[in-house]
Design an enzyme around this catalytic site. Structure first.
Site, PDB file in Angstrom:
ATOM      1  N   GLU A 139       0.862  -1.184   0.000  1.00 49.62           N
ATOM      2  CA  GLU A 139       0.000   0.000   0.000  1.00 49.62           C
ATOM      3  C   GLU A 139       0.897   1.233   0.000  1.00 49.62           C
ATOM      4  O   GLU A 139       1.784   1.358   0.837  1.00 49.62           O
ATOM      5  CB  GLU A 139      -0.892  -0.003   1.242  1.00 49.62           C
ATOM      6  CG  GLU A 139      -1.802  -1.215   1.338  1.00 49.62           C
ATOM      7  CD  GLU A 139      -2.441  -1.362   2.704  1.00 49.62           C
ATOM      8  OE1 GLU A 139      -1.869  -0.836   3.686  1.00 49.62           O
ATOM      9  OE2 GLU A 139      -3.503  -1.993   2.803  1.00 49.62           O
ATOM     10  N   TYR A 258       2.865   5.707  13.642  1.00 50.06           N
ATOM     11  CA  TYR A 258       1.955   5.539  12.516  1.00 50.06           C
ATOM     12  C   TYR A 258       0.898   6.633  12.500  1.00 50.06           C
ATOM     13  O   TYR A 258       0.581   7.216  11.460  1.00 50.06           O
ATOM     14  CB  TYR A 258       1.280   4.165  12.576  1.00 50.06           C
ATOM     15  CG  TYR A 258       1.860   3.159  11.614  1.00 50.06           C
ATOM     16  CD1 TYR A 258       1.212   2.849  10.418  1.00 50.06           C
ATOM     17  CD2 TYR A 258       3.061   2.507  11.883  1.00 50.06           C
ATOM     18  CE1 TYR A 258       1.732   1.927   9.534  1.00 50.06           C
ATOM     19  CE2 TYR A 258       3.593   1.580  11.006  1.00 50.06           C
ATOM     20  CZ  TYR A 258       2.930   1.295   9.828  1.00 50.06           C
ATOM     21  OH  TYR A 258       3.454   0.387   8.943  1.00 50.06           O
TER      22      TYR A 258
END
Length: 652
Positions: A139, A258
């Protein structure tokens, strides 16, 4: 997160109010301008030294000035050699940077790979005895700054005169990615998550608290140490852990990194509209063009070459890689190095020890085991100096680092209608299909599956569809197949998947046997980089004192970026090459959305499913501050920003 957005708005206003009060106080005091000047006599405004290299020999940049620059050739580069251990994305990227920016002769660059093929975790093969195999997918997003810096220079293998970045950019412009069904429940029915996170105010506050916590306060802590069921029972956590493969016992620090790294994509998390994908599998779309570029430059590929150790001399505060120990087809060999020989090592691997099954065999001890030995290599290097990291923190408990994936290839038309009913697209159109994973919310394996653009392989039969499936929980019995996933054959995994697609139970066995073939892959270390860690467990890309040695890849440490991404591999490669070779060009900094007040305000609203942080009930007297603050910002640029990003609404 919600409170953070609110705090920013309040802080802006409160900061301005405080400034006004201070100005009034200052007017009552007699502060001599001469005394002020005397106090600051050593201060000087200048941008000199802004881009001085740090202790690793690099500096970070932003904007497009550095991005378009071609660095001068480093002095003496023709007399240097580079030995790159591993043939994965990070290693190939390092070789590309040595050629493009370091201007090192290709014949001076040697890639030592234990396997007989390059690519590492970025795989994609057709095995005649098993079928199509993809252990994972990649991704990507628009702010992978180092990745796109690299691929703008790698020629396309399909389009003359275009780069890999060009063809990727055009593809995702013409066929943008998004999902029409993010999750299912009750055997193939849309779970109607409907783009909402369903976080309570308490859950938002837990995320906000993590967001604001210092890195060092999260060392060796697990996600379950900082979140409770307010987060774990939310749709947000379903999205998050299935997309990124986080488990409750993984690192709270990585979770925080993240969140900060991708805060600009909060709105795109529910339907994957933040993501972009390659046309084919990552091996054919990314690895093969790089390999061709390097071969054309004369780079030396040495396959079936397993490096077992790098030996160091330690003198005068310097750490010098002095020898490489390796095996070629089992025969032990050695290479003596000088300071002019640069060594780059990919330490650790998420796909090492992969166990392959097939349609009729589970991926167990009787199946083929392929290893590269890179964990042992890192352990041997780490024994020599503490700055080389602590591999045991990541590879010592495979019960917490494993999950299993499988490639299911449909053989006829019979399964396709069930897929179409869920993803609302024709799987064989050549365009976006699922737009990302579809997670089966009530799956005991927490099964997710995805179909990228078909064919995923250039030579793939146009009538076949390759489906990638993975399960986060491999040690519990399934809903239909009453066995742990790790004990299941390819056929049994297909049966469990068909059950969650909503295939009538009386048809499941026949379709799994005759209408599909499945290759399961068990990966013991696939999330090893998410294990709780502290400073120093991952070594710096260039450890302190190293003059001719650097680490590459997911287990090397670089500031602010996040592991388990293609960007991380390429970033570490760029830093390693620029630092050791002295390339005078800035490394693009990690995209700074975490420092952008617009993104902070916008994400706070989106995380609360459109509710403004100013609408939540604050503790005690804090509620009384809302009206004065809103009155103070009225008519200012602060009000405009708050309205533009949904914090202030029309009724406020």
């Amino acid at each position: 997160m919600a409170k953070k957005g609110m705090k920013i708005g309040l802080a802006l206003a409160a900061g301005a109010g405080a400034a006004a009060i201070l100005a009034k106080q200052a007017s009552k005091e007699t502060v001599s301008s001469n005394s002020m000047a005397a106090a600051d006599k050593d201060y000087r405004n200048t941008e000199r030294g802004k881009y001085e290299k740090n202790s690793k020999g690099i500096y970070y940049s932003n904007g497009n000035y550095e991005a378009f620059a071609r660095p001068e050739k480093p002095e003496g580069v023709e007399e240097k050699n580079a030995y790159i251990v591993g043939g994965g994305l990070a290693s190939l990227a390092a070789a590309c940077f040595l050629v493009r920016d370091g201007q090192m002769p290709g014949e001076n660059i040697h890639i030592l790979e234990a396997m007989d093929v390059a690519g590492g975790a970025c795989d994609g093969i057709f095995d005649p005895t098993r079928g199509y195999v993809m252990r994972g997918g990649r991704e990507m997003e628009n702010h992978f700054e180092c990745l796109w810096d690299l691929f703008r220079s790698i020629p396309s293998l399909e389009t003359p005169g275009a780069s890999v970045l060009d063809e990727y950019y055009w593809l995702n412009k013409h066929d943008p990615n998004y999902s029409l069904c993010r999750a299912t429940v009750n055997r193939g029915h849309d779970a109607h998550t409907d783009g909402r996170f369903n976080l309570s105010q308490k859950g938002c506050m837990e995320i906000m608290k993590l967001f604001l916590t210092k890195d060092e306060d999260l060392y060796d802590k697990k996600i379950e140490d900082v979140f409770d069921d307010e987060v774990f029972n939310s749709t947000f956590w379903l999205y998050w852990r299935t997309m990124f493969a986080f488990e409750n016992w993984h690192s709270a620090l990585e979770m925080k990194l993240y969140f900060q790294r991708f805060i600009h994509h909060i709105a795109g998390l529910p339907d994957f509209s933040a993501l972009k994908f390659t046309k084919y599998n990552q091996y054919e779309s990314l690895i093969l063009p790089m390999q061709k570029y390097l071969e054309n430059a004369g780079v030396d590929f040495q396959f079936n070459t397993e490096v077992t150790n790098v030996l160091f001399d330690f003198k005068d505060g310097k750490k010098i890689a002095s020898a490489i120990e390796y095996k070629v087809k089992g025969v032990e060999k050695g290479l003596v190095l000088t300071e002019n020989d640069l060594v780059f090592v990919t330490n650790g691997s998420c796909t090492e020890g992969t166990i392959y099954g097939d349609q009729n065999h589970a991926p167990n001890g009787d199946a083929e085991v392929r290893t590269s030995g890179c964990w042992n290599l890192w352990k041997n290097i780490a024994k020599q100096d503490p700055s080389f990291g602590h591999p045991e923190k990541f590879c010592s408990d495979i019960s917490k680092t494993n999950w299993e994936s499988a490639t299911i290839t449909t053989l006829d038309e019979k399964i396709l209608p069930y897929i179409t009913d869920i993803c609302k697209r024709d799987p064989r159109s050549g365009n976006v299909v699922t737009g990302g994973i579809v997670s089966c919310m009530d799956s005991k394996w927490l099964l997710s599956w995805t179909i990228n653009r078909q064919g995923q392989f250039k030579e793939q039969d146009k009538n076949k569809v390759c489906v990638w499936v993975y399960g986060l929980f491999t040690d519990v019995p399934g809903n239909y197949i009453k066995k742990p996933m790790k004990e299941c054959t390819g056929k049994e995994i297909t049966e469990e998947w068909l059950y969650h697609l909503g295939v009538p139970t009386e048809k499941i066995s026949e379709l799994a046997e005759n209408s599909a073939v499945c290759v399961p892959t068990m990966m013991p270390y696939i999330t090893a980089f998410f294990m709780p860690r502290a400073k120093g467990d991952r070594p710096d890309v260039i450890p302190d004192g190293c003059v001719n040695f650097a680490f590459l890849g997911q287990f090397a440490d670089t500031p602010r970026d996040t592991v388990f991404t293609t960007e991380y591999s390429v970033r570490t490669a760029m830093e390693a090459v620029y630092g050791l070779l002295g390339v005078d060009r800035g490394v693009p900094e990690v995209w700074g959305s975490v420092y952008d007040v617009r993104e902070l305000l916008s994400s706070s609203v989106k995380l609360m499913d459109g509710k403004s942080p100013l609408e939540i009930e604050l503790p005690g007297p804090l509620n009384m501050l809302k009206k004065p603050v809103l009155h103070f910002v009225k008519g200012t640029v602060i009000e405009k920003v708050l309205r533009d990003y949904g914090v202030l609404k029309n009724n406020m």
